[in-house]
Scaffold this active site. Structure first.
Site, PDB file in Angstrom:
ATOM      1  N   CYS A   1      37.372  49.103   9.398  1.00 43.33           N
ATOM      2  CA  CYS A   1      36.204  49.796   9.936  1.00 43.33           C
ATOM      3  C   CYS A   1      35.243  50.176   8.827  1.00 43.33           C
ATOM      4  O   CYS A   1      35.506  49.962   7.649  1.00 43.33           O
ATOM      5  CB  CYS A   1      36.617  51.087  10.643  1.00 43.33           C
TER       6      CYS A   1
ATOM      7  N   ASP B   1      47.446  52.208  14.466  1.00 42.99           N
ATOM      8  CA  ASP B   1      47.970  52.800  13.240  1.00 42.99           C
ATOM      9  C   ASP B   1      47.183  54.049  12.843  1.00 42.99           C
ATOM     10  O   ASP B   1      47.701  54.937  12.175  1.00 42.99           O
ATOM     11  CB  ASP B   1      47.971  51.779  12.095  1.00 42.99           C
TER      12      ASP B   1
ATOM     13  N   ASN C   1      39.311  53.724   7.830  1.00 43.72           N
ATOM     14  CA  ASN C   1      39.014  52.351   7.441  1.00 43.72           C
ATOM     15  C   ASN C   1      40.224  51.803   6.708  1.00 43.72           C
ATOM     16  O   ASN C   1      40.629  52.354   5.686  1.00 43.72           O
ATOM     17  CB  ASN C   1      37.783  52.319   6.519  1.00 43.72           C
ATOM     18  N   GLY C   2      40.824  50.737   7.219  1.00 40.05           N
ATOM     19  CA  GLY C   2      41.949  50.135   6.537  1.00 40.05           C
ATOM     20  C   GLY C   2      43.073  49.751   7.464  1.00 40.05           C
ATOM     21  O   GLY C   2      42.871  49.538   8.661  1.00 40.05           O
TER      22      GLY C   2
ATOM     23  N   ARG D   1      33.873  49.734  14.251  1.00 36.76           N
ATOM     24  CA  ARG D   1      35.235  49.239  14.434  1.00 36.76           C
ATOM     25  C   ARG D   1      35.323  47.715  14.439  1.00 36.76           C
ATOM     26  O   ARG D   1      34.575  47.045  15.139  1.00 36.76           O
ATOM     27  CB  ARG D   1      35.763  49.780  15.761  1.00 36.76           C
ATOM     28  N   LEU D   2      36.243  47.191  13.604  1.00 36.24           N
ATOM     29  CA  LEU D   2      36.647  45.786  13.649  1.00 36.24           C
ATOM     30  C   LEU D   2      38.063  45.746  14.194  1.00 36.24           C
ATOM     31  O   LEU D   2      38.987  46.297  13.595  1.00 36.24           O
ATOM     32  CB  LEU D   2      36.593  45.160  12.245  1.00 36.24           C
TER      33      LEU D   2
ATOM     34  N   ILE E   1      41.688  44.886  15.055  1.00 35.31           N
ATOM     35  CA  ILE E   1      42.805  44.121  14.506  1.00 35.31           C
ATOM     36  C   ILE E   1      44.104  44.476  15.232  1.00 35.31           C
ATOM     37  O   ILE E   1      44.850  43.592  15.645  1.00 35.31           O
ATOM     38  CB  ILE E   1      42.980  44.391  12.988  1.00 35.31           C
TER      39      ILE E   1
ATOM     40  N   GLY F   1      45.630  36.542  -2.997  1.00 34.12           N
ATOM     41  CA  GLY F   1      46.534  36.735  -4.137  1.00 34.12           C
ATOM     42  C   GLY F   1      46.105  37.810  -5.104  1.00 34.12           C
ATOM     43  O   GLY F   1      46.656  37.896  -6.213  1.00 34.12           O
TER      44      GLY F   1
END
Length: 640
Positions: free
Chosen positions: A2, A97, A72-73, A47-48, A50, A359
């Site tokens: 987010c 979450d 956010n995260g 909001r994205l 997931i 990575g």
């Protein structure tokens, strides 16, 4: 994933101001929005989607609605935490979450951060106590800016959101600029604007009735630990990487991976393939210049694991076209040229997936940079003290003089031999040297930064390290400077500009803490970098990937500046607008434009000036150009 924003104050904040802030970061959350306000706080988020796509909206609240959070995260251990909290009587309203934050806060207060495994920047508003808690993850994956004005404090995921307030300063902070020209990024806690700061990684900020307190809650500890043999350590590395990858593959949206052809990204793809019953979607960027093109190595890994592989080739003309699009997203000048391929690979990936693994962090945990081996080798030379001053003086004269690139490189080498380890490493990590900045600055800028040495940032990181080996100490410095200031900024901005979430298994704090205690000789063995990780990955990866020299994510920058980008650079850096700033001496800038083709160092310095000018025109001179960003399409669905 987010974007978050908010204001707290002893007087009623303006909720419409927070809505305006959130409109500037739509790209971080194209799938929805949420707001909260009362007499002392206004919170907002974009909001994205997931996890818990259907029901995971924000803000989230505790049972009686007295604690609210925007986030956010991703919290990778949220199911484990949720189970513990339910057993203690907490009731959940969603499956997201995010909701664990408010209940953890009820249990542990500000120490809740020590229970989190993930990447995050969040705000928790405690209505009863009139207290705001801001927190940023351990290594700095997720950004958080803040501005204090009297008894009020505003915060946001990106600087452009804070710029929605007309009272926020547009003035360039000369100290931030001074550090930027040295390191190619603006290090925390500075931001490029006066009066606005970044919350450093691993820190908390508490606002209460107008007072602000900062506290560091985590620092990677490189104190040596008792370890077994290298074979056992290699097996432990594989298991920790598998676990870190497994928790990062939880997603209700399509998921893939960046694959550059290096050991780190290839190791992550190998781990993903072992954990997935479907082909992994992989994405690679190449160049029309074969010196920088690693597609063949990425393709080797893709064939081995049967991935659904996608490629895109970057040419100099592509860089010219994308620069005006990329610069406004960074909000601050940023001169790591690998941001260009990073933007392209994020754009390519977003056409197919919403989440990617990468990575990042492998070099900082397992000793992947060639400069570590160089520093180790030079450190053994033991230059006599009486020679150091002479070497430094001769080297500086060659570097400053109007000499060919070969002599400048020789001079820089002499000077490195005459420096302390702290100064030597700062020199290796710098772009404009102190002498170069002295020549570049006008008298007015000189006066504003007098007595401030950017190299002190490296020296302080050296001095506070608990590592007792040179290699581990260098990695400790990078974890506290280069990693959060450069690499993680680059990935966060380029992915979120495309509404794409990036996850980094090598930055799992369990893996990082374990690797930090390993002997430095297991990481850098002579000229072999990342020695233990390569041994660990030997059963998973093709031999040619294990033995090939590290290439990095470089671009043909000098060639671009000599050809496709030269007209742009000349026009932008020499016109009246650039000269009128009164920051840099025009004759020195023209000198860089004339002889940058002679050396990579000069090209990097010219690139830093060009990125500053592009940023200033997009974000300061014409702020309306970046006031609202639109999200890539299509985008549906929540934030982690």
């Amino acid at each position: 994933m987010c974007g978050v924003a908010g204001i707290v104050s002893t007087s009623p904040p303006d909720p419409e101001q927070v809505r305006a802030m959130c409109r500037r970061i739509i790209h971080r959350g194209p799938d929805g929005e949420g707001y909260y306000s009362d007499a002392h706080a206004a919170l907002g988020m974009r909001r994205l989607a997931i996890i818990d796509v259907a029901g995971g909206g924000q803000p989230v609240y505790n049972e009686d609605g007295t604690v609210a959070a925007v986030f956010n995260g991703e919290i990778y251990n949220f199911m484990e935490l949720r189970g513990q909290l339910v057993s203690r009587g907490h009731r959940f309203a969603t499956d997201s979450d995010t909701e664990v934050l408010v209940h953890l806060y009820e249990e542990h207060g500000e120490d809740l951060v020590t229970h989190l495994r993930g990447m995050f920047a969040f705000a928790i508003w405690d209505m009863a106590r009139r207290r705001l808690l801001l927190a940023r993850d351990r290594v700095g994956k997720k950004p958080l800016y803040y501005r204090q004005s009297g008894s009020s404090l505003s915060f946001a995921s990106e600087l452009k959101a804070l710029m929605a307030d007309p009272a926020a300063s547009r003035e360039v902070d000369p100290v931030a600029l001074h550090h930027y020209l040295t390191f190619q990024y603006v290090p925390a806690p500075w931001s490029i604007h006066r009066g606005i700061r970044k919350l450093p990684p691993g820190h908390l900020l508490v606002w209460h009735e107008g007072d602000v307190r900062l506290r560091r809650y985590w620092k990677l500890d490189f104190t040596p630990r008792r370890v077994g043999c290298e074979r056992d350590a290699a097996e432990q590395t594989r298991q920790l990487l598998l676990d870190a990858t497994r928790v990062r593959m939880v997603s209700e949206r399509p998921l893939g991976a960046f694959l550059s052809g290096g050991v780190d990204s290839s190791a992550v793809v190998a781990a993903m393939a072992r954990l997935s019953d479907q082909p992994v979607k992989t994405f690679c960027i190449g160049f029309d210049d074969r010196r920088y093109d690693e597609r063949s190595y990425a393709a080797t890994v893709a064939r081995r694991y049967g991935t659904d592989h996608h490629e895109f080739v970057v040419a100099g003309s592509s860089a010219l076209e994308v620069l005006p699009r990329v610069a406004p997203h960074f909000d601050e000048p940023f001169a790591d040229s690998s941001a260009i391929p990073s933007f392209f690979v994020a754009e390519l990936s977003r056409r197919h997936v919403t989440v990617v693994l990468n990575g990042d962090g492998g070099d900082e945990s397992f000793g992947g940079y060639r400069r570590y081996a160089f520093m180790k080798r030079v450190g053994r030379m033991q230059t006599p003290r009486q020679l150091r001053g002479m070497l430094n003086s001769v080297g500086s004269a060659l570097v400053q003089g109007n000499t060919p690139a070969r002599l400048r490189r020789f001079g820089r080498g002499l000077r490195l031999l005459g420096e302390t380890p702290q100064q030597r490493y700062a020199s290796l990590m710098s772009y404009f040297t102190n002498e170069g900045k002295d020549a570049l600055y006008t008298a007015a800028l000189h006066e504003q930064v007098a007595g401030i040495d950017s190299y002190d940032l490296i020296s302080r990181a050296f001095d506070t390290s608990r590592a007792d080996e040179d290699v581990n100490r260098l990695m400790d410095v990078d974890v506290n400077t280069y990693l959060p200031g450069d690499l993680l900024v680059k990935v966060d901005i380029t992915t979120m500009a495309n509404s794409l979430e990036a996850r980094s298994p090598f930055l799992d704090h369990h893996l990082m803490e374990w690797a930090a205690g390993l002997p430095g000789r297991w990481k850098v063995d002579g000229q072999v970098t990342k020695a233990l990780l390569k041994k660990a990955m030997a059963p998973w990866l093709p031999p040619e990937l294990i033995t090939r020299p590290k290439a990095g994510f470089g671009v043909p920058l000098a060639d671009w500046l000599r050809n496709e980008l030269r007209p742009m650079a000349f026009d932008l850096l020499t016109d009246h607008t650039a000269r009128s700033r009164g920051l840099f001496r025009p004759e020195v800038v023209r000198g860089l434009l004339q002889d940058h083709v002679e050396g990579r160092d000069r090209a990097n310095c010219l690139w830093a000036l060009l990125q500053f000018e592009l940023w200033h025109r997009a974000c300061v001179d014409r702020p309306g150009n970046s006031s609202t960003t639109t999200a890539p399409q299509p985008a549906q669905g929540h934030c982690g």
